[in-house]
Design an enzyme around this catalytic site. Structure first.
Site, PDB file in Angstrom:
ATOM      1  N   HIS A 409     -29.755 -91.047  15.504  1.00  0.00           N
ATOM      2  CA  HIS A 409     -29.401 -89.805  14.801  1.00  0.00           C
ATOM      3  C   HIS A 409     -28.810 -90.031  13.416  1.00  0.00           C
ATOM      4  CE1 HIS A 409     -29.816 -87.013  18.280  1.00  0.00           C
ATOM      5  NE2 HIS A 409     -29.540 -88.106  18.963  1.00  0.00           N
ATOM      6  N   LYS A 600     -21.080 -77.309   7.935  1.00  0.00           N
ATOM      7  CA  LYS A 600     -21.451 -78.592   8.535  1.00  0.00           C
ATOM      8  C   LYS A 600     -20.230 -79.499   8.437  1.00  0.00           C
ATOM      9  CE  LYS A 600     -24.804 -78.614   5.399  1.00  0.00           C
ATOM     10  NZ  LYS A 600     -25.949 -78.796   6.287  1.00  0.00           N
ATOM     11  N   ARG A 601     -20.239 -80.655   9.114  1.00  0.00           N
ATOM     12  CA  ARG A 601     -19.129 -81.579   8.945  1.00  0.00           C
ATOM     13  C   ARG A 601     -18.968 -81.943   7.471  1.00  0.00           C
ATOM     14  NH1 ARG A 601     -16.398 -83.933  13.429  1.00  0.00           N
ATOM     15  NH2 ARG A 601     -15.296 -85.100  11.827  1.00  0.00           N
ATOM     16  N   THR A 710     -29.625 -79.434  11.794  1.00  0.00           N
ATOM     17  CA  THR A 710     -30.126 -78.405  12.700  1.00  0.00           C
ATOM     18  C   THR A 710     -29.608 -77.039  12.251  1.00  0.00           C
ATOM     19  OG1 THR A 710     -28.288 -79.031  14.151  1.00  0.00           O
ATOM     20  CG2 THR A 710     -30.486 -79.792  14.766  1.00  0.00           C
ATOM     21  N   LYS A 714     -31.332 -73.091  12.041  1.00  0.00           N
ATOM     22  CA  LYS A 714     -30.697 -71.854  12.511  1.00  0.00           C
ATOM     23  C   LYS A 714     -30.679 -70.792  11.404  1.00  0.00           C
ATOM     24  CE  LYS A 714     -27.955 -74.818  15.453  1.00  0.00           C
ATOM     25  NZ  LYS A 714     -26.747 -75.668  15.480  1.00  0.00           N
TER      26      LYS A 714
END
Ligand code: 26V
Length: 864
Positions: A409, A600-601, A710, A714
């Site tokens: 990942h 996001k992070r 991801t 969305k």
């Protein structure tokens, strides 16, 4: 009209808990509640009946069950019940509706002897459970009406749920989407992981800086879990190994561990959508084998008496947001071994028949390794087969190589795990020996295939000597796995060419791509009811489990009436978000703005600081008079991001965003045009409100760094346009929606590699770009920090003299792309046409599709 019973419900003795008896019934006997307890009981407990259950539920039936749970499960009267009591009772009631199918499904699966997907993941970011369970069971309307008759509002109870934040970001959320899809596809899957007592920290801001609070998600009870202390599994650590001669006179090795803990399974239900399938997520909690030392306790040294217990239970105490300290690293390895040791033993000893021949194990399980975190499962399975079950090494290795597949990942070298052999020797000495033996066999193969190429053998060795002797877990996973996959086309290609080139040359057929996906149940159907209604009215409801059917919306992009309704949906979602943010964070969202969202992070490669530079540049141009305010498209920029607690630069970026947000809020010259909102503690629950409201999705990582993303999927599926680089799954989104409907900017991955090879000098970019220079100078000037220039120094210095992820190099291109956004948004009707096309063309990004690809090409497992 329902008569609400206050207090006790009569005839309790007739209402025995129902599902408990199902598992113990003989296999040939269809469990029939009617047969056992008579038609009356069966009528009031239709879900106890098992296999095929038509939605039975009457409002009255639900209310009875709910009150029974409130009275006897929670032990309170309705008149005295707190919101939490009511929530817990409701959750247990809904859980019971699912449990009969769950038990029945588990039994039929075990009897059918089908292949199971064992998803091994250190993280699951599930989001709230209640809404999803109501959706899966189709109980929502009944529950709403039933609660209303008790004077209770369903949304109030839904808001009471604390989401289990058992993950850091994309990887954990992906795991949750995948198990949702497998249940919906009716594929037997057991998700295995860790029940962290404290999940991802709760983020707060103090003077604009991130302060972490522990996430005590279990403190008000956890109605969705089913603990099974009686099924605890022992996990060993430490000690030594020795050689011995077994009964047959064969010399063997064995592990003599020095300490152990218990793993207690907590089961969670994973319901499929409207299909009666309920899979299991089994999370392990560490418990000391010995609670405390009574002698020491009695002598008065209470701390010492519980020392061993505290030590053991630390293993599942907290999710790792980072691993910067050596002690922390060792605990992390303990966590990893703990959960895979529990899971492997659980599957082999509890899910398979006692006499099962483990040579056939690959017919019954495929363990998917979600990144390298669970890779220690490879030597563990070898140990179980060779040491415990006395299987021949080569046969065991052949079995093992068919039981695992590995998903990578990331591409960042610093995120690829290596474990020092010293640490392994101390914690898992037998596993280290097994890893050496696997490596020896593997390198023998390599040397045979490439005679004389010693450098290649060294490059490919699972054990490296630099900078210290350590095991490269990604290599171990690649050698052991039947397949290795990346998570988007570009990522899989870079994985083959740059991260594991020797391996992909040696085993080209082992490498494959499965582009990530997201579950349409949670991220459209649940999160965006306004849009769901519009889609349902237009193309029916089939898209929820067949997302390609969103393509049927394509013609409606040309329909002005549909576009108008689409805009109404967006407006309603923005209004809903505005209400939430006022209540949650005291943030006021202005009306009528383009809503530009980056969630996001917080990581340098994702480039939140570049987003900030765009905001600064626009602001600077307005206040300096360089542009006419009347020509500015009013925008609200929303950030959501947690920084790893030890990640300094990420935290400085958070501080900078908050400082800019505060200054802009107070600046009368611009605050009607530019607003920055940074709600704290971004999580799945907030994502479900933010994403449906967004107009613009920011996916601006440096090309080649974001494996997939991801969130990008969305947003597109909820009708936002993407401004993005050619990175991760953005590439595929753009290909599908078309260049006209995607705002691309920035260097491509080869261009990035080229610039880095030539040598990159951010200060030179700063000097040569006046817009950029003015934006950075303003940031450095103290304007956002009450004159304090030092406060922004770390970020400014890093951008000018380091800028590892080339934010300054992509700045100009980014600014130009943002100008194009403004231009497009000026025509709302044309914008909504593009947004609708984004929805119609991104059905590919359903996690149902991802799961089908894994099933066909990697797992070779089938739906029941
Ligand atoms: C971990 C670390 C830890 C050490 C410091 C640097 C660093 C950088 C990244 C990571 C994340 C590794 C795993 C991960 O969460 N990957 C994400 O997986 C998502 C699901 O496949 C994917 O969409 C994201 O692009 C990817 O970053």
């Amino acid at each position: 009209m329902i008569h609400v019973i206050e207090g006790n419900i009569p005839n309790v003795s007739e209402n025995q808990p129902f599902a408990t008896t199902l598992d113990s019934l003989p296999a040939d006997e269809t469990p029939s509640v009617e047969k056992r307890f008579g038609p009356e009981f069966a009528a009031t407990h239709p879900l106890a009946v098992g296999p095929v259950v038509s939605p039975p539920h009457s409002v009255d039936g639900f209310v009875k069950e709910f009150l029974r749970e409130l009275n006897f499960g929670t032990g309170v009267l309705l008149s005295r019940a707190t919101v939490n009591d009511q929530y817990v009772a409701l959750a247990r009631t809904v859980a019971h509706y699912l449990a009969a199918r769950w038990l029945e499904g588990g039994r039929t699966r075990r009897e059918a002897g089908v292949k199971v997907v064992g998803y091994l993941s250190a993280e699951y970011l599930l989001g709230r459970q209640l809404g999803n369970a109501l959706l899966a069971t189709g109980l929502r309307d009944i529950v709403e009406e039933g609660l209303e008759s008790c004077g209770i509002n369903l949304s109030t109870l839904r808001a009471q749920e604390v989401e289990p934040g058992l993950g850091n970001g994309g990887l954990g959320r992906l795991a949750a989407c995948f198990i949702d899809s497998l249940a919906t596809l009716n594929v037997p899957c057991i998700g295995y992981g860790i029940r962290y007592e404290y999940g991802i920290f709760r983020q707060t801001f103090v003077d604009g800086r991130q302060v972490e609070q522990p996430d005590a998600w279990l403190s008000l009870g956890s109605p969705w879990e089913f603990p099974h202390p009686e099924a605890a599994v022992q996990v060993d650590f430490g000690g030594t190994t020795e050689e011995y001669v077994d009964e047959d006179g064969t010399p063997r090795r064995r592990w003599l561990p020095s300490w152990n803990v218990l793993g207690v399974p907590y089961n969670y239900m994973v319901p499929g959508y409207h299909n009666g399938r309920v899979n299991t997520l089994r999370l392990w909690s560490a418990q000391a084998t010995k609670a405390f030392d009574l002698q020491i306790f009695n002598s008065g040294d209470y701390a010492e008496a519980v020392r061993a217990q505290t030590f053991a239970e630390n293993i599942s105490k907290v999710l790792y947001p980072e691993d910067s300290t050596p002690q922390g690293r060792e605990l992390r390895l303990q966590q990893q071994y703990f959960f895979v040791a529990c899971s492997l033993r659980d599957f082999i000893e509890r899910e398979l028949p006692a006499d099962f021949d483990l040579h056939d194990l690959p017919e019954r399980i495929i363990f998917q390794l979600n990144d390298t975190h669970p890779v220690i499962a490879v030597p563990e399975l070898m140990r179980l087969l060779v040491d415990e079950r006395k299987m021949d090494w080569d046969e065991a290795w052949a079995v093992t190589q068919k039981c695992f597949a590995y998903t990578c990942h990331t591409l960042l070298p610093e995120a690829l795990e290596v474990w020092p052999t010293e640490m392994l020797a101390k914690l898992l000495p037998r596993h280290l020996e097994i890893i050496y033996q696997i490596n020896d066999g593997f390198l023998r193969e390599v040397r045979e295939a490439f005679p004389g190429d010693e450098m290649r053998a060294r490059r490919m060795s699972i054990v490296t000597d630099y900078p210290e002797r350590a095991v490269r877990m990604a290599y171990l996973a690649t050698v052991a796995g039947a397949k290795v996959n990346g998570v988007a086309e570009l990522h899989s290609q870079l994985l083959r060419d740059k991260v594991l080139p020797d391996f992909s040359e040696y085993w080209p057929e082992k490498f494959t791509n499965v582009t990530n996906g997201v579950t349409p149940r949670r991220f459209i159907r649940l999160a965006n009811w306004n849009f769901t209604r519009l889609i349902n009215e237009t193309i029916g409801t089939g898209w929820v489990t067949d997302l390609d059917r969103l393509a049927e919306l394509e013609p409606y992009a040309e329909d002005p009436e549909f576009r108008a309704r689409f805009r109404q949906v967006k407006a309603a979602n923005k209004e809903r978000l505005a209400k939430l943010l006022v209540a949650r964070d005291g943030i006021v969202l202005p009306e009528g703005h383009l809503l530009d969202v980056m969630v996001k992070r917080l990581h340098e490669y994702k480039r939140q600081s570049m987003k900030l530079l765009h905001i600064l540049s626009t602001y600077e141009q307005i206040i300096s008079g360089a542009i006419d305010p009347a020509t500015v498209t009013p925008r609200t920029f929303v950030f959501g991001a947690k920084a790893a607690p030890g990640y300094k630069m990420a935290k400085e970026t958070i501080f900078a965003i908050n400082a800019v947000a505060a200054t802009l809020a107070a600046d009368e010259r611009t605050n009607h045009l530019l607003t920055v909102a940074f709600p704290a503690n971004y999580n799945v629950t907030l994502a479900e409100k933010l994403i449906p409201a967004a107009d613009l999705s920011e996916q601006i990582s440096l090309a080649g760094k974001e494996a997939s993303g991801t969130g990008n999927m969305k947003f597109a599926l909820n009708g936002a346009l993407t401004i993005g680089t050619d990175d991760g799954a953005n590439v595929e989104i753009r290909e599908l929606v078309g260049d006209d409907n995607f705002i691309l900017f920035g260097m491509s991955e080869p261009e990035v590699a080229d610039l880095q090879a030539r040598g990159y000098n951010p200060a030179a970019v700063y000097e040569s770009n006046p817009l950029l220079k003015r934006a950075i100078d303003l940031l450095a000037s103290g304007h956002f920090t009450e004159g304090n220039r030092d406060a922004m120094n770390p970020l400014v210095m890093d951008l000018l003299y380091n800028d590892r992820f080339l934010a300054l190099a992509d700045f100009q291109s980014y600014i130009e792309a943002q100008a194009k956004v403004d231009e497009l948004y000026a025509d709302p009707d044309a914008w909504s046409r593009k947004a609708i096309l984004n929805v119609a063309r991104t059905g590919f990004f359903s996690s149902d599709r991802s799961m089908r690809e894994y099933l066909d090409r990697i797992w070779h497992a089938k739906a029941l």
